[in-house]
Write a protein that holds these residues in place. Structure first.
Motif, PDB file in Angstrom:
ATOM      1  N   SER A  34       0.824  -1.212   0.000  1.00 49.87           N
ATOM      2  CA  SER A  34       0.000   0.000   0.000  1.00 49.87           C
ATOM      3  C   SER A  34       0.855   1.258   0.000  1.00 49.87           C
ATOM      4  O   SER A  34       0.498   2.255  -0.642  1.00 49.87           O
ATOM      5  N   GLY A  35       1.987   1.237   0.680  1.00 50.44           N
ATOM      6  CA  GLY A  35       2.879   2.398   0.670  1.00 50.44           C
ATOM      7  C   GLY A  35       3.415   2.702  -0.718  1.00 50.44           C
ATOM      8  O   GLY A  35       3.552   3.860  -1.111  1.00 50.44           O
ATOM      9  N   VAL A  66      -1.091 -11.143   3.414  1.00 50.22           N
ATOM     10  CA  VAL A  66      -0.440 -10.679   4.635  1.00 50.22           C
ATOM     11  C   VAL A  66       0.698 -11.639   4.954  1.00 50.22           C
ATOM     12  O   VAL A  66       0.492 -12.848   5.070  1.00 50.22           O
ATOM     13  N   TYR A  67       1.894 -11.103   5.090  1.00 50.79           N
ATOM     14  CA  TYR A  67       3.063 -11.896   5.470  1.00 50.79           C
ATOM     15  C   TYR A  67       3.220 -11.814   6.981  1.00 50.79           C
ATOM     16  O   TYR A  67       3.215 -10.723   7.551  1.00 50.79           O
ATOM     17  N   GLN A  68       3.343 -12.952   7.609  1.00 48.15           N
ATOM     18  CA  GLN A  68       3.487 -13.005   9.065  1.00 48.15           C
ATOM     19  C   GLN A  68       4.943 -12.726   9.426  1.00 48.15           C
ATOM     20  O   GLN A  68       5.767 -13.622   9.503  1.00 48.15           O
ATOM     21  N   TYR A  76      -0.533  -6.351  -2.339  1.00 44.97           N
ATOM     22  CA  TYR A  76      -1.729  -6.461  -3.169  1.00 44.97           C
ATOM     23  C   TYR A  76      -1.325  -6.911  -4.563  1.00 44.97           C
ATOM     24  O   TYR A  76      -0.296  -6.492  -5.092  1.00 44.97           O
ATOM     25  N   SER A  77      -2.172  -7.745  -5.157  1.00 40.81           N
ATOM     26  CA  SER A  77      -1.940  -8.194  -6.528  1.00 40.81           C
ATOM     27  C   SER A  77      -3.289  -8.441  -7.197  1.00 40.81           C
ATOM     28  O   SER A  77      -4.320  -8.566  -6.522  1.00 40.81           O
TER      29      SER A  77
END
Length: 117
Positions: A34-35, A66-68, A76-77
């Protein structure tokens, strides 16, 4: 056919946000955080960008992964469903190149002089 059943109305509901076409354009190239999208679309506020990303995710056009890890990483893709929108956006882009605002303004002025819409 009423407006709710109209395929054009449905399509515009999915891609018709102010920043959605830009988001889709950039995600067509590669997955982004998002950044990164915020830097690519600086005119969009963070709140608006988040809202439009959520709507695209809700409509299964984009995927949020989301990567833990610490700090958390979200990427996003486009989904395969979202990729089907690319010909529409490509056609819009081609039309925009062929009909820049100055040209469109001249057409409207000519129509106004002729009394037509």
């Amino acid at each position: 056919m009423n407006q709710q059943e109209c395929p054009i109305t449905f399509t515009l509901e999915v891609i018709g946000g102010k920043w959605k076409p830009y988001i889709l354009h950039f995600l067509a190239a590669r997955p982004l955080r998002s950044g990164e999208l915020g830097r690519l679309i600086p005119q969009a506020s963070g709140k608006m960008l988040t809202q439009q990303l959520r709507e695209l995710e809700r409509d299964a056009v984009i995927r949020r992964k989301v990567y833990q890890q610490v700090p958390p990483k979200v990427e996003y893709s486009l989904t395969p469903h979202g990729e089907t929108l690319m010909p529409i956006l490509d056609a819009m882009c081609a039309w925009g190149r062929q009909n820049p605002p100055a040209k469109a303004g001249k057409v409207r002025q000519r129509q106004a002089r002729m009394g037509g819409d």
